[in-house]
Structure formats: C-alpha cells, structure tokens
Design an enzyme around this catalytic site. Structure first.
Site, PDB file in Angstrom:
ATOM      1  N   LYS A 289      36.558  37.181  44.093  1.00  0.00           N
ATOM      2  CA  LYS A 289      36.344  37.560  42.692  1.00  0.00           C
ATOM      3  C   LYS A 289      37.429  36.980  41.786  1.00  0.00           C
ATOM      4  O   LYS A 289      37.143  36.370  40.769  1.00  0.00           O
ATOM      5  CB  LYS A 289      36.340  39.087  42.543  1.00  0.00           C
ATOM      6  CG  LYS A 289      35.159  39.770  43.167  1.00  0.00           C
ATOM      7  CD  LYS A 289      35.169  41.262  42.883  1.00  0.00           C
ATOM      8  CE  LYS A 289      36.393  41.963  43.436  1.00  0.00           C
ATOM      9  NZ  LYS A 289      36.505  41.905  44.888  1.00  0.00           N
ATOM     10  N   THR A 290      38.672  37.207  42.187  1.00  0.00           N
ATOM     11  CA  THR A 290      39.766  36.738  41.344  1.00  0.00           C
ATOM     12  C   THR A 290      39.771  35.213  41.299  1.00  0.00           C
ATOM     13  O   THR A 290      40.031  34.601  40.266  1.00  0.00           O
ATOM     14  CB  THR A 290      41.102  37.291  41.871  1.00  0.00           C
ATOM     15  OG1 THR A 290      41.008  38.716  41.894  1.00  0.00           O
ATOM     16  CG2 THR A 290      42.260  36.878  40.993  1.00  0.00           C
TER      17      THR A 290
ATOM     18  N   ASP B  84      39.361  41.295  35.200  1.00  0.00           N
ATOM     19  CA  ASP B  84      39.379  41.478  36.657  1.00  0.00           C
ATOM     20  C   ASP B  84      39.533  42.976  36.950  1.00  0.00           C
ATOM     21  O   ASP B  84      39.996  43.727  36.085  1.00  0.00           O
ATOM     22  CB  ASP B  84      40.551  40.694  37.271  1.00  0.00           C
ATOM     23  CG  ASP B  84      40.353  40.432  38.769  1.00  0.00           C
ATOM     24  OD1 ASP B  84      39.324  40.878  39.324  1.00  0.00           O
ATOM     25  OD2 ASP B  84      41.217  39.785  39.386  1.00  0.00           O
ATOM     26  N   GLU B  85      39.140  43.413  38.130  1.00  0.00           N
ATOM     27  CA  GLU B  85      39.278  44.827  38.521  1.00  0.00           C
ATOM     28  C   GLU B  85      38.610  45.746  37.492  1.00  0.00           C
ATOM     29  O   GLU B  85      39.147  46.790  37.116  1.00  0.00           O
ATOM     30  CB  GLU B  85      40.755  45.219  38.656  1.00  0.00           C
ATOM     31  CG  GLU B  85      41.586  44.286  39.525  1.00  0.00           C
ATOM     32  CD  GLU B  85      41.465  44.577  41.011  1.00  0.00           C
ATOM     33  OE1 GLU B  85      40.654  45.456  41.389  1.00  0.00           O
ATOM     34  OE2 GLU B  85      42.176  43.911  41.787  1.00  0.00           O
TER      35      GLU B  85
ATOM     36  N   GLN C 122      36.343  49.771  45.202  1.00  0.00           N
ATOM     37  CA  GLN C 122      37.797  49.720  45.055  1.00  0.00           C
ATOM     38  C   GLN C 122      38.268  50.447  43.813  1.00  0.00           C
ATOM     39  O   GLN C 122      39.364  50.193  43.313  1.00  0.00           O
ATOM     40  CB  GLN C 122      38.277  48.267  45.024  1.00  0.00           C
ATOM     41  CG  GLN C 122      38.033  47.547  46.336  1.00  0.00           C
ATOM     42  CD  GLN C 122      38.705  46.181  46.348  1.00  0.00           C
ATOM     43  OE1 GLN C 122      39.921  46.078  46.376  1.00  0.00           O
ATOM     44  NE2 GLN C 122      37.904  45.129  46.310  1.00  0.00           N
TER      45      GLN C 122
ATOM     46  N   ARG D 298      43.407  44.618  52.614  1.00  0.00           N
ATOM     47  CA  ARG D 298      44.532  43.744  52.241  1.00  0.00           C
ATOM     48  C   ARG D 298      44.912  42.849  53.407  1.00  0.00           C
ATOM     49  O   ARG D 298      45.600  41.849  53.247  1.00  0.00           O
ATOM     50  CB  ARG D 298      45.784  44.543  51.839  1.00  0.00           C
ATOM     51  CG  ARG D 298      45.702  45.461  50.629  1.00  0.00           C
ATOM     52  CD  ARG D 298      45.116  44.814  49.426  1.00  0.00           C
ATOM     53  NE  ARG D 298      43.679  45.065  49.360  1.00  0.00           N
ATOM     54  CZ  ARG D 298      42.835  44.338  48.633  1.00  0.00           C
ATOM     55  NH1 ARG D 298      43.249  43.330  47.912  1.00  0.00           N
ATOM     56  NH2 ARG D 298      41.540  44.608  48.625  1.00  0.00           N
TER      57      ARG D 298
HETATM   58  P1  ATP Z   1      40.017  41.761  45.956  1.00  0.00           P
HETATM   59  O1  ATP Z   1      38.740  42.533  45.954  1.00  0.00           O
HETATM   60  O2  ATP Z   1      40.925  42.238  47.007  1.00  0.00           O
HETATM   61  O3  ATP Z   1      40.612  41.644  44.594  1.00  0.00           O
HETATM   62  P2  ATP Z   1      38.885  39.152  45.580  1.00  0.00           P
HETATM   63  O4  ATP Z   1      37.421  39.348  45.665  1.00  0.00           O
HETATM   64  O5  ATP Z   1      39.467  39.035  44.228  1.00  0.00           O
HETATM   65  O6  ATP Z   1      39.617  40.269  46.420  1.00  0.00           O
HETATM   66  P3  ATP Z   1      40.267  36.705  46.139  1.00  0.00           P
HETATM   67  O7  ATP Z   1      41.625  37.287  46.141  1.00  0.00           O
HETATM   68  O8  ATP Z   1      39.829  35.919  44.973  1.00  0.00           O
HETATM   69  O9  ATP Z   1      39.217  37.873  46.440  1.00  0.00           O
HETATM   70  O10 ATP Z   1      40.031  35.832  47.447  1.00  0.00           O
HETATM   71  C1  ATP Z   1      40.399  36.311  48.737  1.00  0.00           C
HETATM   72  C2  ATP Z   1      40.945  35.182  49.582  1.00  0.00           C
HETATM   73  O11 ATP Z   1      39.894  34.308  49.957  1.00  0.00           O
HETATM   74  C3  ATP Z   1      41.956  34.344  48.852  1.00  0.00           C
HETATM   75  O12 ATP Z   1      42.944  33.938  49.760  1.00  0.00           O
HETATM   76  C4  ATP Z   1      41.132  33.172  48.377  1.00  0.00           C
HETATM   77  O13 ATP Z   1      41.932  32.038  48.169  1.00  0.00           O
HETATM   78  C5  ATP Z   1      40.159  32.970  49.532  1.00  0.00           C
HETATM   79  N1  ATP Z   1      38.876  32.371  49.145  1.00  0.00           N
HETATM   80  C6  ATP Z   1      38.016  32.823  48.213  1.00  0.00           C
HETATM   81  N2  ATP Z   1      36.917  32.039  48.147  1.00  0.00           N
HETATM   82  C7  ATP Z   1      37.065  31.071  49.076  1.00  0.00           C
HETATM   83  C8  ATP Z   1      36.267  29.951  49.507  1.00  0.00           C
HETATM   84  N3  ATP Z   1      35.087  29.685  48.967  1.00  0.00           N
HETATM   85  N4  ATP Z   1      36.763  29.173  50.491  1.00  0.00           N
HETATM   86  C9  ATP Z   1      37.970  29.442  51.042  1.00  0.00           C
HETATM   87  N5  ATP Z   1      38.754  30.471  50.697  1.00  0.00           N
HETATM   88  C10 ATP Z   1      38.314  31.281  49.720  1.00  0.00           C
HETATM   89 MG    MG Z   2      40.878  40.224  43.218  1.00  0.00          MG
END
Ligand code: ATP
Ligand code: MG
Length: 727
Positions: free
Chosen positions: A35-36, A220-221, A251, A604
C-alpha cells in the site's frame, strides 16, 4: 515517455492503482501488500505522467517516521527534492497551516503547542481554579472527554447537557479550559486538528485557495483517521479534488483515540465514483507468518475481508518461548539477537515490540548489561525528560510571555524565593483580569499588591526572561538555546543534584544545544527558527534520543510499529492482562482492537517471528502470574515451535472464543460450569464482588474459571468452591 521506473517492481494490481485515472480512489489491502509503496509511486506518477505540479500534492500519514520515509522514497523515485509538496503527519500539516494563517485561526502569532503532560498540568490548574476536587473530576477522564469532543469537532457551545449534571459540569470545565488555552496562546494536539478544520470551514476564500492548490490529497493508514481528520480531508478535496486513500480495516488500532474505521465505508458513500483497488499478495513475510496472521485476524467479526498470500516460501516456524520471569524473557531475546548478529545479521533488522511502554525498561537493562546498542521509540523520549522541558519552558517564555504553563514550570526553578502565596496572588489576579500569568505578575509588581520581598523576587524572574529575550535576538538558533540554558541557572541547579542523575540531566541540557545545532526546519519556513524548533520539540519527540545511524536494536510499542517492517520481530509480554490489555478483556470491541494490534505486530515480521511470555512478571512494581495470551491459542498449532522443553511449560490454554453476536461463548467442557454461566457472564463472588467471566479450564471437579473482578482484578477460581452467582 519512459515510465518504466515507476512501474517496475509492481504487480498488476499495484500498477492499476498507481496509474488509476484521475478521480477518487480507495486502495483497500492487507498488511505488507504494498500500500505504502503504491502511494509513493502514485505521487511520482502524478508528477511525471499526469504533469501535476509538486506543489499540488498533499500526502499525509500517521507517524513522523513514516512521513520521513515517504518523503525519501518519493525523492528517490523522482530524483528531485520534494520541498514543494506538503508531506507530513496530520498534526504536522495542521500545525503548518495554522502557522501560516494564525490570524484567520484566531491565534497569536507565536502560539505554543501543549503536549499531553502540559495539557494535564493546565487542566489541573483549571480544576483548582474552579474549586473542583480531582478525586471526583479525574484529570485523565476529563481530558478524555475534552479531547474526544474536539476529535468529533465539537466546541463547548454546541454541547447539550441532556439533563445530566455530570455532563453539565464537564462542559463547564471544557469551556473554562478553552478560555485558559486562549489566554495562554496555547493549543493542544486535538486543537491543532480542530482549528485547522475550522479555519478552512470558516474562510471560504482560504479553502478555495487550498483546493486550487492541493488537487491531489493522498492518505496512508486511512483506517485510523478520526472524525475531524476525515472532515478536514474531505473538506479540502471537495467535489473536484482527487483523493487517493489507502488503508486496511484489519489494522485499525486507534479506536481508543477516536479513529473511525467506518471512514473507509463513509468514503465510498461520499465519493460514489471512487474506484476500489484490492491488493492481496504480500511481499513482506514468510508463508508461515502470514498463515499465523490470517488465522489470528479471522477471529474478528465484521471485517471487510481479505486474505493475504505470498509466492515466497514458508520459512521457519514461529518460535514460542515461555520465560520464567521478565528477566529470563529479556535474556532470551538478548541471546537470540546475539546469535543473529553472529550469523551476520544487523541489529537494526531486529525489533522488540511490546504492548505498553513500561515493558521497555527490563529490556533496556538487559541490552545495557550485554552492551547491545538499542533505540527506544516512544517511552521516555529526550524531549519529554524533565530537565529538557524545563529548558524548553524558558525558551518558550522567551518566544511567548503569555505561555502560562511554561511560566508555572520555571517561575521558581531554580528556587528564587517565589513562594506559593505569591503565586496564588498572581494566579488570582490573572483569573480575575482574564490575563496571562506574566501580565498579572507585571501588574502585581507595578500595583504594589505584593510584599516587597516577593515583588523583588518575581521582578527578578521577569527581568531575567526579558533580558534573555533581548540578548538572543539575532543569534543563531543553537546560540539562542545555549544562551538561554546558561542564563536560566538550570545548569548549576542540576549540578547540585548528586550523583549520576544530576550529571545525566546536565548532559541532557547540553545535548539540547546539539539538537538545536543539528536542527533544520522542514519545507518553506513560515516562522522563526526558535518557534519552529520549539514546535519540533513537541511534535517530533523521539528524535535526538540516540544516534539513529548506529546499528541498534529497535524497541517500540506495537502502536508505533504500524507501517514498519523488520526481518526479525519479537512480540514480548504475550500474557493475558498485558496483551490483550486488562482494560479490554471484558469488552468485545476492545478485545477485537487488541487482536488487530496483535495482527499488526505479527505482520511486521519478514523472516522470523518470536513470541515470548513470562509465567511470572514484575511490572509497575508488583508481581503478577500471567496466563499466556489468548492470541497465542488462536494461532494454528502447526506454525508454532515451542523453544522451552515441554515438561516445564504450562501449555497455553486453548479456549473457544466467543463469536460476535452469538450470545457469548460456549463453555469448554460444557456442563461442568454453573448453569447459565458462559464467557462474558457477569457473576458475583461473596468476597471479591462483581466481575466478568473471561475463561474456563478443565472439567468436572477440577474445572477452574477466570473472572475479571471490578475491584480485585483477574483471578482464577475453582468453580466448585467459588460459589459464583450469575447476576
Ligand atoms: P502495511 O500494511 O504494513 O503498511 P503496506 O501494504 O504499506 O504494509 P509496503 O510497506 O508498501 O506494504 O510493502 C511491504 C514490503 O513489500 C516492502 O518491503 C515493499 O518494498 C515490498 N513490496 C511491495 N510490493 C512489491 C512488489 N511488487 N515486488 C517486490 N516487493 C514489493
Ligand atoms: Mg504501509
């Protein structure tokens, strides 16, 4: 145009979201699904592909750490500085807006921010002035009421007492507290948000200006926005703005602070054209960790529903360690970290997460003893230490004489012979004349209402602050800080305090000068360096605590771990009463929030997750005998590997959990419990009084029941002896 660098490293679903058409969009996705990452790529996409101007971007998230991370990722993607964008936390951005438009917001130009400790102090003064007893009007509860009203956007004038005398009094306190803030030129955290909302609501021309400017509002969030944040965002986005919001209902962990996960649904109602994107592939964790997280969160009701999967391997099982006590737990963690480092891992890749701040102390001790560098986020932060707040109070007075809480804090520190009686006279005069303490003190001296000695002592304090203010004008920020600290007399004052403690305090004061030296205000600077440093001290506590570049173990509460990831994670203190927290155990909605918090903690971890609990724990100075957290029992047994030999371990008690809406839980072992008694039943005990049934264990004459008594806390009782009555 070559946009491949914006889409590389994204899967199809993520690409769709990054390149969404220009219109409202909602990204609903599980932990670690990117997401982020999507949000940062979207910002770069808007600028490079859609031709948006950087100054049309407003991106907001919840922690300073996350905001800094977001900024740096965007800069890397765009290969340019992000200065023109507004990227920050809600509080940070609201503050920035109010600094720019203090006049429209009805604030003095040099308004100061109250942190929660200052806020409590101010409220207690208000209670005292109103002649209200703190035993009856508990400051923590009154503040909860006030902050809650502000979070919902309600001023005292709009509140009705509904014929309830308690509520009437609370409204009266809220009114008086607001007056006190206005007089002192101070705003608390909730006020920042409310004011920022009102300034747009009440000044259409200003709102229009910002609507034109910030066409792109990215959040975000989003699941943790409260009512006023939601209104602030949607007011800004209006009908024509392009909101891009990203969140995960599983979350949502700030309900207790007014967060409304319903905002996800509300957004879809308010923006019926919003396109929904879902991401389910997880890139962060091993299959095993995801399996655990999915199973855990499946115990919650009313979810929007999504299941994470990974194309990666299962990885190692989750290690469960039953410690004898909290020190054994800390030693276990220290030793595992040592092994990790010996095998070539970095310390910064390891996080120790816990439910409440106080748990950090034992770990800190163990880390110190074993010379393991560590860093605590939150907890006793540098800017929250007493001596730092003393120095800041001087600086704040230099910046704004009307700051009553700072005046109170240092008027007689170091002691200069200003007694309680003198202060009472000044307070009374301030109240009667609706002025600041500073103005009242000046008037009292001029008007001869004080005994000569008192007038002299007070006059010396006023002169000191005036003199410091004159002397620092035109100096560099760190010279200002240095000069005020030296001039305040705080250093000799703390030097008198014997031993390490006094020494540490002096070191901290000196460290404040380094903090000021290393400080550079972010973005366009609308205020004086001193003002922005003082605001930074309140808003960004946690900074300056340890060298962030040193390779050190990361320690933080589960709440502050949101959005972050670490190869190795320890979830420590997994005992019922600690996590889930005692307060939440009797209430299904709170328990579900604790479970979401546990889900956040679990997700995490990238490669290895450890779960630890202590059979005996001394916390807050008392010994407790804990049962393993019920969340452990909710994980599939096959993902867990117990580290301590089974013989010594009292196995976690596996109990069915009450299903939401199904009228409470089924009693394990059925008929052994008293008729009509089930989890969640209210029961009465002859000696312990009333309580709520939390758990059952065993059958027949051995059956035990765990009850959370209102006055006595949680106890396990033999069902056959306890003589519990269902009430
Ligand atoms: P959270 O819900 O904990 O906030 P999130 O959904 O925001 O998580 P991110 O932090 O953006 O998730 O991504 C999680 C991890 O996966 C990060 O290390 C990111 O770099 C990696 N990642 C995300 N998308 C890809 C992709 N398509 N290919 C490889 N790595 C990825
Ligand atoms: Mg995130």
């Amino acid at each position: 145009m070559d946009v491949s660098h914006l889409l590389d490293g994204l899967n199809d679903a993520q690409r769709q979201a990054v390149g969404a058409p220009l219109g409202a969009a909602l990204i609903l996705a599980g932990a670690g699904s990117g997401k982020t990452r999507v949000l940062t790529h979207r910002v770069a996409w808007l600028i490079e592909v859609e031709g948006a101007s950087p100054s049309s971007i407003l991106a907001v998230t919840f922690t300073n750490k996350a905001a800094a991370e977001m900024r740096s990722r965007i800069e890397t993607l765009l290969a340019m500085p992000s200065g023109a964008m507004w990227i920050g936390t809600f509080h940070g951005l609201a503050h920035r807006l109010l600094r720019l438009h203090w006049r429209e917001a009805g604030l003095p130009q040099n308004f100061q921010i109250l942190d929660s400790e200052d806020q409590t102090r101010l409220l207690r003064k208000v209670l005292k002035a109103m002649d209200l007893d703190e035993a009856r009007w508990v400051p923590r509860e009154v503040l909860w009421f006030i902050n809650n009203q502000k979070d919902e956007g309600r001023r005292p004038g709009s509140l009705k007492d509904e014929g309830d005398p308690t509520r009437r009094e609370l409204i009266r306190i809220y009114t008086t507290y607001e007056d006190a803030c206005r007089r002192g030129g101070v705003v608390d955290f909730a006020e920042l948000l409310l004011r920022a909302y009102e300034v747009w609501r009440d000044h259409p021309e200003l709102l229009e200006h910002y609507r034109q400017r910030f066409r792109h509002v990215l959040v975000d969030e989003f699941q943790d926005t409260n009512s006023i944040q939601y209104r602030w965002l949607t007011l800004l986005a209006g009908r024509d703005g392009i909101p891009f919001v990203v969140g995960d209902d599983d979350q949502s962990i700030y309900r207790w602070r007014g967060a409304r996960v319903e905002n996800l649904q509300q957004f879809r109602r308010d923006y019926p054209g919003a396109v929904l994107y879902k991401l389910e592939q997880n890139y962060r964790s091993t299959g095993t960790i995801l399996k655990a997280a999915n199973a855990l969160i499946a115990h919650n009701g009313g979810r929007l529903g999504k299941t994470l999967w990974t194309s990666g391997g299962d990885g190692e099982r989750i290690k469960l360690y039953a410690a004898f006590n909290e020190r054994d737990e800390a030693d276990f963690v220290v030793n595992r970290i040592k092994e990790w480092v010996e095998r070539g891992g970095a310390r910064r890749e390891v996080a120790v997460l816990y439910r409440s701040n106080a748990q950090s102390r034992v770990f800190e001790e163990a880390f110190l003893n074993s010379r393991t560098p560590y860093r605590v986020y939150g907890g006793l932060r540098f800017f929250e230490r007493a001596e730092i707040k003393d120095a800041l109070a001087y600086l704040r007075l230099v910046a704004s004489r009307a700051d009553d809480s700072s005046f109170e804090r240092v008027v007689n520190l170091p002691a200069r012979g200003i007694g309680a009686k003198t202060l009472d006279t000044v307070r009374d005069a301030a109240r009667a004349g609706s002025t600041s303490l500073w103005a009242a003190a000046q008037a009292a001296i001029a008007g001869g209402t004080l005994p000569q000695r008192a007038a002299q002592a007070l006059g010396a304090f006023l002169d000191l602050v005036e003199r410091l203010a004159r002397e620092v004008a035109g100096l560099e920020l760190h010279e200002q800080v240095d000069h005020v600290i030296q001039g305040s007399g705080l250093i000799p004052h703390f030097e008198k305090e014997r031993g390490d403690k006094g020494e540490g305090r002096v070191e901290n004061l000196l460290e404040l000068v380094s903090a000021a030296r290393g400080f550079s205000p972010e973005g366009e600077s609308e205020m004086s360096p001193l003002d922005s440093f003082l605001a930074h001290a309140v808003l960004e506590s946690g900074e300056g605590q340890a060298d962030p570049y040193e390779d050190c173990v990361q320690m933080m509460t589960l709440h502050s771990a949101k959005g972050l990831e670490f190869p190795v994670v320890f979830l420590a203190g997994m005992e019922d009463g600690l996590f889930p927290h005692q307060r939440s155990i009797g209430d299904l909605a709170s328990l579900e929030e604790e479970r979401r918090l546990c889900y956040v903690g679990t997700t995490r971890a990238m490669r290895q997750l450890y779960i630890t609990y202590a059979e005996q724990r001394r916390l807050y100075g008392v010994d407790q005998y804990g049962m393993p957290s019920r969340f452990i029992a909710e994980l599939p047994p096959e993902v867990i590997e117990e580290v301590r030999p089974r013989l010594k371990v009292s196995r976690p008690v596996f109990t069915p959990r009450p299903r939401a809406g199904a009228g409470g839980g089924r009693v394990d072992g059925g008929e052994s419990a008293a008729p009509g008694m089930r989890m969640g039943s209210r029961v009465r005990h002859a000696k312990f009084g009333d309580g709520v049934v939390l758990n059952f264990e065993g059958n027949g004459p051995q059956a035990r029941v765990q009850v959370n008594f209102e006055r006595q806390g949680t106890k396990w009782l033999m069902l056959s002896y306890a003589n519990l009555q269902v009430v």
